[in-house]
Design a protein around this motif. Structure first.
Motif, PDB file in Angstrom:
ATOM      1  N   ALA A 163       0.828  -1.210   0.000  1.00 24.44           N
ATOM      2  CA  ALA A 163       0.000   0.000   0.000  1.00 24.44           C
ATOM      3  C   ALA A 163       0.861   1.258   0.000  1.00 24.44           C
ATOM      4  CB  ALA A 163      -0.946   0.001   1.203  1.00 24.44           C
ATOM      5  N   GLU A 164       2.069   1.158   0.528  1.00 24.40           N
ATOM      6  CA  GLU A 164       2.985   2.300   0.575  1.00 24.40           C
ATOM      7  C   GLU A 164       3.661   2.555  -0.763  1.00 24.40           C
ATOM      8  OE1 GLU A 164       3.232   4.372   3.144  1.00 24.40           O
ATOM      9  OE2 GLU A 164       1.716   3.154   4.160  1.00 24.40           O
ATOM     10  N   VAL A 165       3.740   1.545  -1.619  1.00 26.23           N
ATOM     11  CA  VAL A 165       4.491   1.707  -2.869  1.00 26.23           C
ATOM     12  C   VAL A 165       3.614   1.692  -4.118  1.00 26.23           C
ATOM     13  CG1 VAL A 165       6.636   0.814  -1.890  1.00 26.23           C
ATOM     14  CG2 VAL A 165       5.052  -0.760  -3.029  1.00 26.23           C
ATOM     15  N   VAL A 166       2.365   1.318  -3.978  1.00 28.39           N
ATOM     16  CA  VAL A 166       1.455   1.329  -5.120  1.00 28.39           C
ATOM     17  C   VAL A 166       0.954   2.750  -5.309  1.00 28.39           C
ATOM     18  CG1 VAL A 166      -0.799   0.535  -5.929  1.00 28.39           C
ATOM     19  CG2 VAL A 166       0.794  -1.087  -4.932  1.00 28.39           C
ATOM     20  N   ASP A 167       1.063   3.214  -6.528  1.00 30.58           N
ATOM     21  CA  ASP A 167       0.740   4.606  -6.830  1.00 30.58           C
ATOM     22  C   ASP A 167      -0.730   4.779  -7.214  1.00 30.58           C
ATOM     23  OD1 ASP A 167       1.194   7.299  -7.186  1.00 30.58           O
ATOM     24  OD2 ASP A 167       1.918   7.072  -9.246  1.00 30.58           O
ATOM     25  N   GLN A 168      -1.614   4.286  -6.339  1.00 28.97           N
ATOM     26  CA  GLN A 168      -3.054   4.436  -6.546  1.00 28.97           C
ATOM     27  C   GLN A 168      -3.697   4.605  -5.176  1.00 28.97           C
ATOM     28  OE1 GLN A 168      -4.870   1.477  -9.107  1.00 28.97           O
ATOM     29  NE2 GLN A 168      -2.948   1.161 -10.178  1.00 28.97           N
ATOM     30  N   PRO A 169      -4.767   5.370  -5.113  1.00 32.20           N
ATOM     31  CA  PRO A 169      -5.428   5.543  -3.805  1.00 32.20           C
ATOM     32  C   PRO A 169      -6.069   4.242  -3.339  1.00 32.20           C
ATOM     33  CG  PRO A 169      -6.667   6.647  -5.559  1.00 32.20           C
ATOM     34  CD  PRO A 169      -5.407   6.119  -6.184  1.00 32.20           C
ATOM     35  N   LEU A 170      -5.899   3.963  -2.051  1.00 32.07           N
ATOM     36  CA  LEU A 170      -6.411   2.731  -1.451  1.00 32.07           C
ATOM     37  C   LEU A 170      -7.153   3.041  -0.158  1.00 32.07           C
ATOM     38  CD1 LEU A 170      -3.140   0.627  -1.652  1.00 32.07           C
ATOM     39  CD2 LEU A 170      -5.216   0.105  -2.903  1.00 32.07           C
ATOM     40  N   ASP A 171      -8.121   2.238   0.142  1.00 30.42           N
ATOM     41  CA  ASP A 171      -8.778   2.257   1.443  1.00 30.42           C
ATOM     42  C   ASP A 171      -8.056   1.209   2.290  1.00 30.42           C
ATOM     43  OD1 ASP A 171     -10.409   1.655   3.641  1.00 30.42           O
ATOM     44  OD2 ASP A 171     -12.268   2.006   2.517  1.00 30.42           O
ATOM     45  N   ARG A 172      -7.172   1.684   3.180  1.00 29.23           N
ATOM     46  CA  ARG A 172      -6.336   0.756   3.949  1.00 29.23           C
ATOM     47  C   ARG A 172      -7.148  -0.134   4.893  1.00 29.23           C
ATOM     48  NH1 ARG A 172      -2.769   4.265   2.173  1.00 29.23           N
ATOM     49  NH2 ARG A 172      -0.568   3.756   2.025  1.00 29.23           N
ATOM     50  N   ALA A 173      -8.236   0.376   5.445  1.00 33.14           N
ATOM     51  CA  ALA A 173      -9.075  -0.456   6.313  1.00 33.14           C
ATOM     52  C   ALA A 173      -9.675  -1.604   5.503  1.00 33.14           C
ATOM     53  CB  ALA A 173     -10.168   0.378   6.969  1.00 33.14           C
ATOM     54  N   LYS A 174     -10.132  -1.289   4.328  1.00 31.17           N
ATOM     55  CA  LYS A 174     -10.687  -2.316   3.439  1.00 31.17           C
ATOM     56  C   LYS A 174      -9.598  -3.311   3.038  1.00 31.17           C
ATOM     57  CE  LYS A 174     -13.228  -2.556  -0.946  1.00 31.17           C
ATOM     58  NZ  LYS A 174     -13.837  -1.730  -2.005  1.00 31.17           N
ATOM     59  N   LEU A 175      -8.427  -2.799   2.711  1.00 34.13           N
ATOM     60  CA  LEU A 175      -7.296  -3.640   2.325  1.00 34.13           C
ATOM     61  C   LEU A 175      -6.956  -4.637   3.433  1.00 34.13           C
ATOM     62  CD1 LEU A 175      -4.966  -3.917   0.108  1.00 34.13           C
ATOM     63  CD2 LEU A 175      -3.618  -2.536   1.693  1.00 34.13           C
ATOM     64  N   MET A 176      -6.835  -4.139   4.665  1.00 36.66           N
ATOM     65  CA  MET A 176      -6.481  -5.010   5.788  1.00 36.66           C
ATOM     66  C   MET A 176      -7.600  -6.013   6.089  1.00 36.66           C
ATOM     67  SD  MET A 176      -3.394  -4.449   6.904  1.00 36.66           S
ATOM     68  CE  MET A 176      -3.136  -4.614   5.153  1.00 36.66           C
ATOM     69  N   THR A 177      -8.841  -5.567   5.973  1.00 40.36           N
ATOM     70  CA  THR A 177      -9.965  -6.476   6.206  1.00 40.36           C
ATOM     71  C   THR A 177      -9.939  -7.613   5.202  1.00 40.36           C
ATOM     72  OG1 THR A 177     -11.301  -4.676   7.111  1.00 40.36           O
ATOM     73  CG2 THR A 177     -12.481  -6.643   6.388  1.00 40.36           C
ATOM     74  N   ILE A 178      -9.759  -7.287   3.928  1.00 35.66           N
ATOM     75  CA  ILE A 178      -9.704  -8.325   2.897  1.00 35.66           C
ATOM     76  C   ILE A 178      -8.536  -9.264   3.157  1.00 35.66           C
ATOM     77  CG2 ILE A 178      -9.302  -8.767   0.442  1.00 35.66           C
ATOM     78  CD1 ILE A 178     -10.822  -6.121  -0.134  1.00 35.66           C
TER      79      ILE A 178
END
Length: 168
Positions: free
Chosen positions: A25-40
């Motif tokens: 998530a720190e190196v991908v150059d696109q906006p992310l929902d980190r809560a959603k990312l961690m949940t998935i």
């Protein structure tokens, strides 16, 4: 199945995927929902804690969609009383279908964790029965430039370590 003793648990793998997802998530150059990312990342293999990790050589003998249907049913049973269960199920489905950036990034993290673990088993045990994982995970299977680069680096590391007198 492939001669690995003391293999990682589903929880070990899920932690690895969550950690790799967090780093990506720190190196991908696109906006992310980190809560959603961690949940998935935490939910992606939750059902495997109940039904086990059915390997591809076994699942080809089942009708198409059987494994996925079983995992979906088990996930529903496991989280049905949990607040946010419908959200979680939707996000898990996004991982399965690759319909969100977060789901696709976790998919790449899942593949990377599998290859890192396979390499670790090869290095610590000398087990070469894990070679089947490498051609199946081609660079084109990874969606993001960062995950493709990490895949190439893992392949190069593995190649160097399989050469005679390799020092890794």
């Amino acid at each position: 199945m492939r001669g690995v003793t003391d293999a990682e648990s589903v929880a070990d793998h899920s932690f690895g995927v969550a950690f790799i997802s967090l780093v990506l998530a720190e190196v991908v150059d696109q906006p992310l929902d980190r809560a959603k990312l961690m949940t998935i990342a935490l939910l992606h293999d939750l059902a495997e804690g109940v039904i086990g990790d059915l390997p591809t050589p076994a699942t080809v003998h089942f009708p198409p969609g059987t494994k996925r249907d079983a995992e979906m049913q088990v996930l529903r049973e496991l989280i049905h009383d949990v607040p946010g269960a419908e959200h979680w199920h939707t996000w898990w489905q996004e991982f399965e279908d690759g319909t969100s950036i977060e789901g696709r990034l976790v998919r790449d993290a899942d593949r990377l964790d599998m290859l890192i673990q396979a390499h670790a088993y090869e290095q610590t045990t000398g087990n070469r029965w894990l070679a089947e994982f490498w051609p199946a995970a081609q660079e084109s299977a990874f969606e993001f430039a960062a995950t493709q680069a990490l895949y190439r680096e893992l392949v190069a590391l593995r190649q160097r370590s399989t050469q005679p007198d390799a020092q890794v």
